[in-house]
Scaffold this motif. Structure first.
Motif, PDB file in Angstrom:
ATOM      1  N   LEU A 187      13.422  12.016 -29.531  1.00 25.72           N
ATOM      2  CA  LEU A 187      12.625  13.115 -30.088  1.00 25.72           C
ATOM      3  C   LEU A 187      11.201  12.696 -30.499  1.00 25.72           C
ATOM      4  O   LEU A 187      10.702  13.073 -31.552  1.00 25.72           O
ATOM      5  CB  LEU A 187      13.361  13.752 -31.273  1.00 25.72           C
ATOM      6  N   ARG A 199      10.999  25.598 -44.143  1.00 26.09           N
ATOM      7  CA  ARG A 199      10.832  25.349 -42.704  1.00 26.09           C
ATOM      8  C   ARG A 199      10.990  23.875 -42.375  1.00 26.09           C
ATOM      9  O   ARG A 199      10.685  23.011 -43.186  1.00 26.09           O
ATOM     10  CB  ARG A 199       9.419  25.784 -42.249  1.00 26.09           C
ATOM     11  N   CYS A 200      11.482  23.617 -41.140  1.00 26.66           N
ATOM     12  CA  CYS A 200      11.558  22.252 -40.632  1.00 26.66           C
ATOM     13  C   CYS A 200      10.117  21.800 -40.382  1.00 26.66           C
ATOM     14  O   CYS A 200       9.378  22.476 -39.674  1.00 26.66           O
ATOM     15  CB  CYS A 200      12.354  22.255 -39.319  1.00 26.66           C
ATOM     16  N   ALA A 202       9.008  19.472 -38.637  1.00 29.32           N
ATOM     17  CA  ALA A 202       8.739  18.909 -37.309  1.00 29.32           C
ATOM     18  C   ALA A 202       8.490  20.033 -36.302  1.00 29.32           C
ATOM     19  O   ALA A 202       7.524  19.994 -35.547  1.00 29.32           O
ATOM     20  CB  ALA A 202       9.894  18.044 -36.850  1.00 29.32           C
ATOM     21  N   CYS A 203       9.381  21.059 -36.301  1.00 25.76           N
ATOM     22  CA  CYS A 203       9.208  22.143 -35.322  1.00 25.76           C
ATOM     23  C   CYS A 203       8.725  23.445 -35.968  1.00 25.76           C
ATOM     24  O   CYS A 203       8.440  24.410 -35.268  1.00 25.76           O
ATOM     25  CB  CYS A 203      10.517  22.387 -34.558  1.00 25.76           C
ATOM     26  N   HIS A 204       8.657  23.453 -37.287  1.00 21.06           N
ATOM     27  CA  HIS A 204       8.127  24.592 -38.060  1.00 21.06           C
ATOM     28  C   HIS A 204       8.958  25.869 -37.973  1.00 21.06           C
ATOM     29  O   HIS A 204       8.467  26.948 -38.292  1.00 21.06           O
ATOM     30  CB  HIS A 204       6.662  24.881 -37.684  1.00 21.06           C
ATOM     31  N   ASN A 205      10.218  25.729 -37.553  1.00 21.99           N
ATOM     32  CA  ASN A 205      11.090  26.904 -37.558  1.00 21.99           C
ATOM     33  C   ASN A 205      11.798  27.030 -38.904  1.00 21.99           C
ATOM     34  O   ASN A 205      12.035  26.023 -39.590  1.00 21.99           O
ATOM     35  CB  ASN A 205      12.100  26.812 -36.420  1.00 21.99           C
ATOM     36  N   CYS A 224      18.471  20.328 -37.644  1.00 20.58           N
ATOM     37  CA  CYS A 224      17.696  21.548 -37.382  1.00 20.58           C
ATOM     38  C   CYS A 224      18.287  22.243 -36.157  1.00 20.58           C
ATOM     39  O   CYS A 224      18.537  21.601 -35.131  1.00 20.58           O
ATOM     40  CB  CYS A 224      16.229  21.187 -37.148  1.00 20.58           C
ATOM     41  N   THR A 226      16.900  24.226 -34.208  1.00 17.05           N
ATOM     42  CA  THR A 226      15.931  24.349 -33.110  1.00 17.05           C
ATOM     43  C   THR A 226      15.610  23.010 -32.464  1.00 17.05           C
ATOM     44  O   THR A 226      15.735  22.852 -31.250  1.00 17.05           O
ATOM     45  CB  THR A 226      14.626  25.002 -33.618  1.00 17.05           C
ATOM     46  N   CYS A 227      15.197  22.029 -33.278  1.00 16.01           N
ATOM     47  CA  CYS A 227      14.739  20.769 -32.663  1.00 16.01           C
ATOM     48  C   CYS A 227      15.780  19.658 -32.745  1.00 16.01           C
ATOM     49  O   CYS A 227      15.575  18.587 -32.176  1.00 16.01           O
ATOM     50  CB  CYS A 227      13.409  20.325 -33.274  1.00 16.01           C
ATOM     51  N   ARG A 229      16.673  17.749 -35.115  1.00 14.90           N
ATOM     52  CA  ARG A 229      16.396  16.593 -35.970  1.00 14.90           C
ATOM     53  C   ARG A 229      17.237  16.694 -37.238  1.00 14.90           C
ATOM     54  O   ARG A 229      17.636  17.789 -37.655  1.00 14.90           O
ATOM     55  CB  ARG A 229      14.908  16.525 -36.341  1.00 14.90           C
TER      56      ARG A 229
END
Ligand SMILES: [Zn+2]
Length: 235
Positions: A187, A199-200, A202-205, A224, A226-227, A229
């Motif tokens: 990653l 929010r995460c 790293a991916c901002h979701n 996460c 989404t990403c 992590r």
């Protein structure tokens, strides 16, 4: 609190810190561009100084030549009209010679005037080029000084972060550490992401509220959606 995950987050901070500083180190201007600019300006200055010197030499030569023509003309004039020459042929030859010298003198005077103008311009341009060289030399020195300071600082920080990383890695549970290293490789160097403002980072979701609540106490790493992590709540 899950101490192992808290530790992984610290490890991630150290690794990201190392990576950021390595990038900054690679992007640092080492001053070679400024040095090349300085060298080019020094080259232009040397060429301008040589041309000025050559033209000044030519100017002096022409001035000497003019003086000698003026002298010759005066001598011929004296000879022609001093009552010593009685032969009309000889007198006519002398007068022709005097006329020739007058034309030569006029041509030389024009050349000298033009050359004087040119030498003046060149002097001004040499002065400007010298200033330019000084300015570029000072700038190159500044850039190099800044580079040395920044490089020293970054290298020292990297060393400290590497020592911290070694220390943290030794304390981390082996299984978590293996997972961390695997994820980091997959990653883009970031295995653990902090949750900031829901929010995460790293991916901002957005991370669901109940998930955030479970993160600090969970035995298994929560990742996460989404990403993928590992998430950690930054307190
Ligand atoms: Zn994410």
């Amino acid at each position: 609190m899950n101490e192992g995950l808290a530790l992984l987050y610290e490890l991630q901070l150290a690794d990201s810190g190392i990576r950021d500083r390595e990038r900054a180190l690679a992007a640092l201007d080492d001053g070679s561009g400024s040095r090349a600019e300085l060298a080019a300006a020094e080259h232009r200055l040397a060429a301008a100084e040589k041309r000025l010197h050559d033209d000044q030499t030519t100017l002096r030569d022409k001035e000497l030549r003019l003086a000698s023509i003026e002298q010759e003309q005066a001598d011929k004039h004296k000879k022609a009209y001093g009552g010593l020459v009685s032969d009309p042929k000889e007198l006519a030859a002398l007068e022709r010679k005097i006329e020739e010298l007058t034309q030569l003198k006029s041509k030389l005077e024009d050349e000298i005037l033009a050359l004087m103008d040119s030498v003046e311009e060149q002097r001004a341009s040499v002065v400007a080029l010298r200033e330019e060289v000084e300015r570029l030399r000072a700038r190159a020195a500044d850039v190099e000084e800044h580079y040395r300071m920044e490089r020293t600082r970054l290298e020292q920080e990297i060393q400290e972060l590497q020592a911290r990383r070694t220390e943290l890695a030794a304390q981390a549970p082996p299984q978590l550490l293996a997972m961390y290293e695997q994820l980091r490789q997959r990653l883009g160097g970031v295995a653990v992401a902090g949750v900031v403002d829901g929010r995460c980072n790293a991916c901002h979701n957005a991370v669901p509220r109940d998930m955030i609540d479970r993160i600090p106490r969970s035995e298994m790493p929560i990742r996460c959606e989404t990403c993928r992590r590992i998430l950690w709540v930054v307190s």
